[in-house]
Design a protein around this motif. Structure first.
Motif, PDB file in Angstrom:
ATOM      1  N   ARG A  20      34.925 -30.897  34.565  1.00 25.12           N
ATOM      2  CA  ARG A  20      34.211 -29.774  33.923  1.00 25.12           C
ATOM      3  C   ARG A  20      33.432 -28.924  34.917  1.00 25.12           C
ATOM      4  NH1 ARG A  20      31.375 -32.584  28.979  1.00 25.12           N
ATOM      5  NH2 ARG A  20      30.203 -30.656  28.991  1.00 25.12           N
ATOM      6  N   TRP A  21      33.998 -28.719  36.085  1.00 18.75           N
ATOM      7  CA  TRP A  21      33.390 -27.789  37.020  1.00 18.75           C
ATOM      8  C   TRP A  21      34.049 -26.420  36.836  1.00 18.75           C
ATOM      9  CZ3 TRP A  21      34.511 -32.028  41.092  1.00 18.75           C
ATOM     10  CH2 TRP A  21      33.426 -32.904  41.181  1.00 18.75           C
ATOM     11  N   CYS A  22      33.349 -25.358  37.211  1.00 20.02           N
ATOM     12  CA  CYS A  22      33.925 -24.015  37.099  1.00 20.02           C
ATOM     13  C   CYS A  22      35.146 -23.905  38.023  1.00 20.02           C
ATOM     14  CB  CYS A  22      32.924 -22.947  37.532  1.00 20.02           C
ATOM     15  SG  CYS A  22      31.321 -23.066  36.754  1.00 20.02           S
ATOM     16  N   PRO A  23      36.170 -23.157  37.596  1.00 18.71           N
ATOM     17  CA  PRO A  23      37.299 -22.940  38.510  1.00 18.71           C
ATOM     18  C   PRO A  23      36.794 -22.317  39.814  1.00 18.71           C
ATOM     19  CG  PRO A  23      37.786 -22.091  36.309  1.00 18.71           C
ATOM     20  CD  PRO A  23      36.333 -22.477  36.304  1.00 18.71           C
ATOM     21  N   GLY A  24      37.252 -22.832  40.917  1.00 19.10           N
ATOM     22  CA  GLY A  24      36.860 -22.271  42.219  1.00 19.10           C
ATOM     23  C   GLY A  24      35.642 -22.930  42.842  1.00 19.10           C
ATOM     24  N   CYS A  25      35.007 -23.855  42.142  1.00 21.58           N
ATOM     25  CA  CYS A  25      33.817 -24.531  42.671  1.00 21.58           C
ATOM     26  C   CYS A  25      34.199 -25.404  43.880  1.00 21.58           C
ATOM     27  CB  CYS A  25      33.209 -25.420  41.578  1.00 21.58           C
ATOM     28  SG  CYS A  25      31.829 -26.419  42.174  1.00 21.58           S
ATOM     29  N   GLY A  26      33.321 -25.428  44.875  1.00 21.50           N
ATOM     30  CA  GLY A  26      33.569 -26.228  46.081  1.00 21.50           C
ATOM     31  C   GLY A  26      33.611 -27.726  45.798  1.00 21.50           C
ATOM     32  N   ASP A  27      33.070 -28.147  44.668  1.00 21.87           N
ATOM     33  CA  ASP A  27      33.052 -29.572  44.332  1.00 21.87           C
ATOM     34  C   ASP A  27      34.471 -30.160  44.276  1.00 21.87           C
ATOM     35  OD1 ASP A  27      30.353 -29.189  44.115  1.00 21.87           O
ATOM     36  OD2 ASP A  27      30.195 -29.684  41.985  1.00 21.87           O
ATOM     37  N   TYR A  28      35.444 -29.337  43.837  1.00 27.80           N
ATOM     38  CA  TYR A  28      36.828 -29.835  43.717  1.00 27.80           C
ATOM     39  C   TYR A  28      37.351 -30.335  45.066  1.00 27.80           C
ATOM     40  CZ  TYR A  28      37.372 -27.775  39.082  1.00 27.80           C
ATOM     41  OH  TYR A  28      37.240 -27.476  37.746  1.00 27.80           O
ATOM     42  N   GLY A  55      23.034 -32.869  37.822  1.00 26.42           N
ATOM     43  CA  GLY A  55      23.472 -31.603  38.414  1.00 26.42           C
ATOM     44  C   GLY A  55      24.969 -31.512  38.256  1.00 26.42           C
ATOM     45  N   CYS A  56      25.562 -30.372  38.628  1.00 24.89           N
ATOM     46  CA  CYS A  56      27.025 -30.263  38.554  1.00 24.89           C
ATOM     47  C   CYS A  56      27.631 -31.312  39.470  1.00 24.89           C
ATOM     48  CB  CYS A  56      27.481 -28.881  39.017  1.00 24.89           C
ATOM     49  SG  CYS A  56      26.885 -27.527  38.005  1.00 24.89           S
ATOM     50  N   SER A  57      27.136 -31.384  40.697  1.00 25.76           N
ATOM     51  CA  SER A  57      27.649 -32.344  41.676  1.00 25.76           C
ATOM     52  C   SER A  57      27.549 -33.770  41.150  1.00 25.76           C
ATOM     53  CB  SER A  57      26.869 -32.216  42.981  1.00 25.76           C
ATOM     54  OG  SER A  57      25.499 -31.959  42.726  1.00 25.76           O
ATOM     55  N   ASN A 125      25.374 -29.321  49.165  1.00 17.46           N
ATOM     56  CA  ASN A 125      24.340 -28.289  49.320  1.00 17.46           C
ATOM     57  C   ASN A 125      24.924 -26.908  49.012  1.00 17.46           C
ATOM     58  OD1 ASN A 125      22.213 -26.685  49.983  1.00 17.46           O
ATOM     59  ND2 ASN A 125      22.055 -27.328  52.111  1.00 17.46           N
ATOM     60  N   ASN A 126      24.583 -26.393  47.823  1.00 23.12           N
ATOM     61  CA  ASN A 126      25.037 -25.030  47.476  1.00 23.12           C
ATOM     62  C   ASN A 126      23.858 -24.050  47.430  1.00 23.12           C
ATOM     63  OD1 ASN A 126      23.799 -25.770  45.096  1.00 23.12           O
ATOM     64  ND2 ASN A 126      25.703 -26.078  43.962  1.00 23.12           N
ATOM     65  N   ARG A 127      22.707 -24.514  47.873  1.00 21.63           N
ATOM     66  CA  ARG A 127      21.488 -23.677  47.965  1.00 21.63           C
ATOM     67  C   ARG A 127      21.098 -23.044  46.629  1.00 21.63           C
ATOM     68  NH1 ARG A 127      21.461 -20.929  53.990  1.00 21.63           N
ATOM     69  NH2 ARG A 127      19.873 -22.441  54.440  1.00 21.63           N
ATOM     70  N   TYR A 129      20.413 -24.236  42.065  1.00 18.90           N
ATOM     71  CA  TYR A 129      20.612 -25.187  40.969  1.00 18.90           C
ATOM     72  C   TYR A 129      21.792 -24.667  40.168  1.00 18.90           C
ATOM     73  CZ  TYR A 129      15.832 -27.209  41.393  1.00 18.90           C
ATOM     74  OH  TYR A 129      14.694 -27.843  41.793  1.00 18.90           O
ATOM     75  N   GLY A 130      22.932 -25.357  40.265  1.00 18.65           N
ATOM     76  CA  GLY A 130      24.125 -24.891  39.561  1.00 18.65           C
ATOM     77  C   GLY A 130      24.055 -25.202  38.068  1.00 18.65           C
ATOM     78  N   LEU A 131      23.814 -26.477  37.748  1.00 23.51           N
ATOM     79  CA  LEU A 131      23.890 -26.905  36.341  1.00 23.51           C
ATOM     80  C   LEU A 131      22.926 -26.137  35.441  1.00 23.51           C
ATOM     81  CD1 LEU A 131      25.367 -29.104  34.580  1.00 23.51           C
ATOM     82  CD2 LEU A 131      23.254 -30.390  34.723  1.00 23.51           C
ATOM     83  N   TYR A 202      28.286 -28.343  53.126  1.00 26.53           N
ATOM     84  CA  TYR A 202      28.110 -26.955  52.674  1.00 26.53           C
ATOM     85  C   TYR A 202      29.097 -26.742  51.527  1.00 26.53           C
ATOM     86  CZ  TYR A 202      25.560 -25.560  56.987  1.00 26.53           C
ATOM     87  OH  TYR A 202      24.661 -25.411  58.016  1.00 26.53           O
ATOM     88  N   GLN A 203      28.572 -26.491  50.322  1.00 26.27           N
ATOM     89  CA  GLN A 203      29.433 -26.410  49.128  1.00 26.27           C
ATOM     90  C   GLN A 203      29.206 -25.087  48.424  1.00 26.27           C
ATOM     91  OE1 GLN A 203      27.756 -27.775  45.680  1.00 26.27           O
ATOM     92  NE2 GLN A 203      29.366 -26.558  44.711  1.00 26.27           N
ATOM     93  N   ASN A 204      30.300 -24.422  48.125  1.00 23.47           N
ATOM     94  CA  ASN A 204      30.166 -23.116  47.485  1.00 23.47           C
ATOM     95  C   ASN A 204      30.032 -23.233  45.968  1.00 23.47           C
ATOM     96  OD1 ASN A 204      30.012 -20.292  47.639  1.00 23.47           O
ATOM     97  ND2 ASN A 204      32.123 -20.085  46.953  1.00 23.47           N
ATOM     98  N   CYS A 205      28.958 -22.628  45.436  1.00 26.08           N
ATOM     99  CA  CYS A 205      28.824 -22.450  43.981  1.00 26.08           C
ATOM    100  C   CYS A 205      29.248 -21.013  43.739  1.00 26.08           C
ATOM    101  CB  CYS A 205      27.379 -22.675  43.529  1.00 26.08           C
ATOM    102  SG  CYS A 205      27.090 -22.172  41.813  1.00 26.08           S
ATOM    103  N   ASN A 206      30.522 -20.839  43.368  1.00 24.09           N
ATOM    104  CA  ASN A 206      31.070 -19.480  43.273  1.00 24.09           C
ATOM    105  C   ASN A 206      30.551 -18.718  42.065  1.00 24.09           C
ATOM    106  OD1 ASN A 206      32.658 -21.436  41.901  1.00 24.09           O
ATOM    107  ND2 ASN A 206      34.194 -19.899  41.520  1.00 24.09           N
ATOM    108  N   VAL A 207      29.801 -19.388  41.192  1.00 19.12           N
ATOM    109  CA  VAL A 207      29.268 -18.694  40.021  1.00 19.12           C
ATOM    110  C   VAL A 207      27.840 -18.197  40.261  1.00 19.12           C
ATOM    111  CG1 VAL A 207      28.622 -18.995  37.590  1.00 19.12           C
ATOM    112  CG2 VAL A 207      30.779 -19.913  38.434  1.00 19.12           C
ATOM    113  N   PHE A 208      26.984 -19.041  40.844  1.00 22.05           N
ATOM    114  CA  PHE A 208      25.572 -18.646  40.974  1.00 22.05           C
ATOM    115  C   PHE A 208      25.101 -18.352  42.400  1.00 22.05           C
ATOM    116  CE2 PHE A 208      25.699 -21.085  36.966  1.00 22.05           C
ATOM    117  CZ  PHE A 208      25.313 -20.055  36.119  1.00 22.05           C
ATOM    118  N   ASN A 209      25.938 -18.677  43.389  1.00 19.95           N
ATOM    119  CA  ASN A 209      25.508 -18.403  44.773  1.00 19.95           C
ATOM    120  C   ASN A 209      26.727 -18.203  45.666  1.00 19.95           C
ATOM    121  OD1 ASN A 209      23.567 -17.981  46.706  1.00 19.95           O
ATOM    122  ND2 ASN A 209      23.259 -20.154  47.169  1.00 19.95           N
TER     123      ASN A 209
HETATM  124  S1  SF4 Z   1      27.803 -23.749  38.321  1.00 22.63           S
HETATM  125 FE1  SF4 Z   1      28.336 -23.653  40.496  1.00 22.63          FE
HETATM  126  S2  SF4 Z   1      28.096 -25.757  41.277  1.00 22.63           S
HETATM  127 FE2  SF4 Z   1      28.222 -25.842  39.033  1.00 22.63          FE
HETATM  128  S3  SF4 Z   1      30.394 -26.205  38.585  1.00 22.63           S
HETATM  129 FE3  SF4 Z   1      30.031 -24.001  38.482  1.00 22.63          FE
HETATM  130  S4  SF4 Z   1      30.540 -23.258  40.524  1.00 22.63           S
HETATM  131 FE4  SF4 Z   1      30.242 -25.465  40.691  1.00 22.63          FE
END
Ligand code: SF4
Ligand SMILES: Cc1ncc(C[n+]2csc(CCOP(=O)(O)OP(=O)(O)O)c2C)c(N)n1
Length: 338
Positions: A20-28, A55-57, A125-127, A129-131, A202-209
């Motif tokens: 359940r992470w956003c498509p494109g999130c670095g977590d994948y 958190g998302c992570s 570290n996506n600098r 708060y994603g969740l 270094y992890q990209n949160c492509n939605v919020f940062n």
């Molecule tokens: S909000 Fe950001 S960190 Fe959370 S799943 Fe979406 S892209 Fe990833």
């Protein structure tokens, strides 16, 4: 007759849960590399445990087919420490975010590092708060506009690697979500370390940062904006390998190797067992003045927490024999309440 054990593959560590992470999130990417290296690390799923906070992570444990605990915000280090003490035979991983580890969990994070419990911490570290949808975190940069800092962040960001050096962590490393070869190598190095290994990713949160680490992720720029630390090798970087890092008195400086005035031997040679002062200096290398180091900053061996605790228990048992819990309960002054 002995039966050969099955050779495990990445799929053996994949769970049946919907991710359940956003498509494109670095977590994948971090999840994919973890599943790839777990069979190589060689600990079976039933002896591996992922423990996270919130958190998302921290949803990570759902997505690996091992034991896992999705615990409370910032408290994964306490749960992981307890588990490792009780079951030193398990391979324990703490998965955390910059908010989870460094804000509400800052205290627990520092004590885990200084105690040197034999487990691995992977900090995504996506600098941000994603969740919770984009509030600033302890690693957000000054001036950053976020949902909770509409006029820009006024805090000075924490540098997780510097914090780890300050807590005298015995294994400290950094990698980047999109640099998959490097990430896989770093995760394996962390697993091989006896003691607390700390890896900042270094992890990209492509939605919020989006793009917070673009310079380190992008193949076109990363060779000029990052420097790979390699034990025993001179600190050289750049697409044309024509720039280096030199120690000048108590300062690091960037030097040009093009005109031949500075020779390779004049550069700083990376040493994973160097003193903490030097490791701290490396941790302060930030863009745009310096390339940012990726790789293993430090790898030293000292007693682990569980070795010390179990050693102490063994010593007392040798001297005094096994304790009797019932006797202890009944040893003090007791009285009846009517
Ligand atoms: S909000 Fe950001 S960190 Fe959370 S799943 Fe979406 S892209 Fe990833
Ligand atoms: C005690 C408590 N306080 C606050 C929250 C709200 N909260 C949930 S996740 C989170 C921060 C997550 O950020 P980070 O650790 O950076 O993880 P990410 O989602 O970016 O992976 C916060 C503050 C909570 N769940 N529990």
């Amino acid at each position: 007759m002995s039966t050969a054990l099955p050779v495990l593959k990445a799929d053996d560590f994949a769970s049946d849960q919907d991710v359940r992470w956003c498509p494109g999130c670095g977590d994948y990417s971090i999840l994919a590399q973890m599943k790839k290296v777990l069979p190589e690390i060689g600990v079976p799923p039933e002896q591996t445990v992922f423990i996270s906070g919130i958190g998302c992570s921290s949803r990570f444990p759902y997505y690996v087919n091992t034991y896992g605990v999705h615990s409370i915000h910032g408290r994964a280090p306490a749960i992981a420490t307890g588990l490792k003490l009780a079951r030193p035979d398990l391979s324990v991983w703490v998965i955390t975010g910059d908010g989870d580890a460094l804000s509400i969990g800052g205290n627990h994070f520092i004590h885990l590092l200084r105690r040197n419990v034999d487990l691995n911490i992977i900090l995504f570290n996506n600098r941000i708060y994603g969740l919770t949808k984009g509030q600033y975190s302890p690693t957000s940069v000054e001036g950053q506009i976020t949902k909770s800092t509409p006029m820009g962040v006024v805090d000075h960001p924490l540098n997780p690697i510097s914090v780890a050096v300050g807590a005298e962590a015995t294994f400290i490393a950094r990698s980047v979500d999109s640099n998959i070869k490097h990430l896989a190598y770093t995760l394996k190095r962390a697993a091989a370390h006896r003691g607390t290994s700390f890896v900042e990713v270094y992890q990209n949160c492509n939605v919020f940062n989006d793009g917070a680490w673009a310079y380190a992720q992008d193949k076109a720029t990363r060779e000029d904006t990052t420097i790979e630390l390699e034990h025993g090798k001179p600190m050289i970087f750049g697409k044309d390998r024509d720039k280096g890092i030199r120690l000048n008195g108590l300062n690091l400086e960037m030097v040009d190797l093009k005109d031949g005035k500075v020779k390779e031997d004049d550069l700083l040679f990376h040493d994973e067992q160097a003193n903490s002062t030097l490791v701290y200096m490396l941790s302060r290398m930030r863009r745009p003045e310096f390339p940012e180091p990726i790789g293993v900053f430090r790898d030293v061996r000292t007693d682990t927490f569980e070795e010390a605790v179990h050693g102490q228990i063994d010593e007392v048992v040798t001297k005094k024999g096994r304790g009797d819990l019932q006797k202890l309960f009944n040893s003090g002054e007791t009285w009846k309440v009517n």
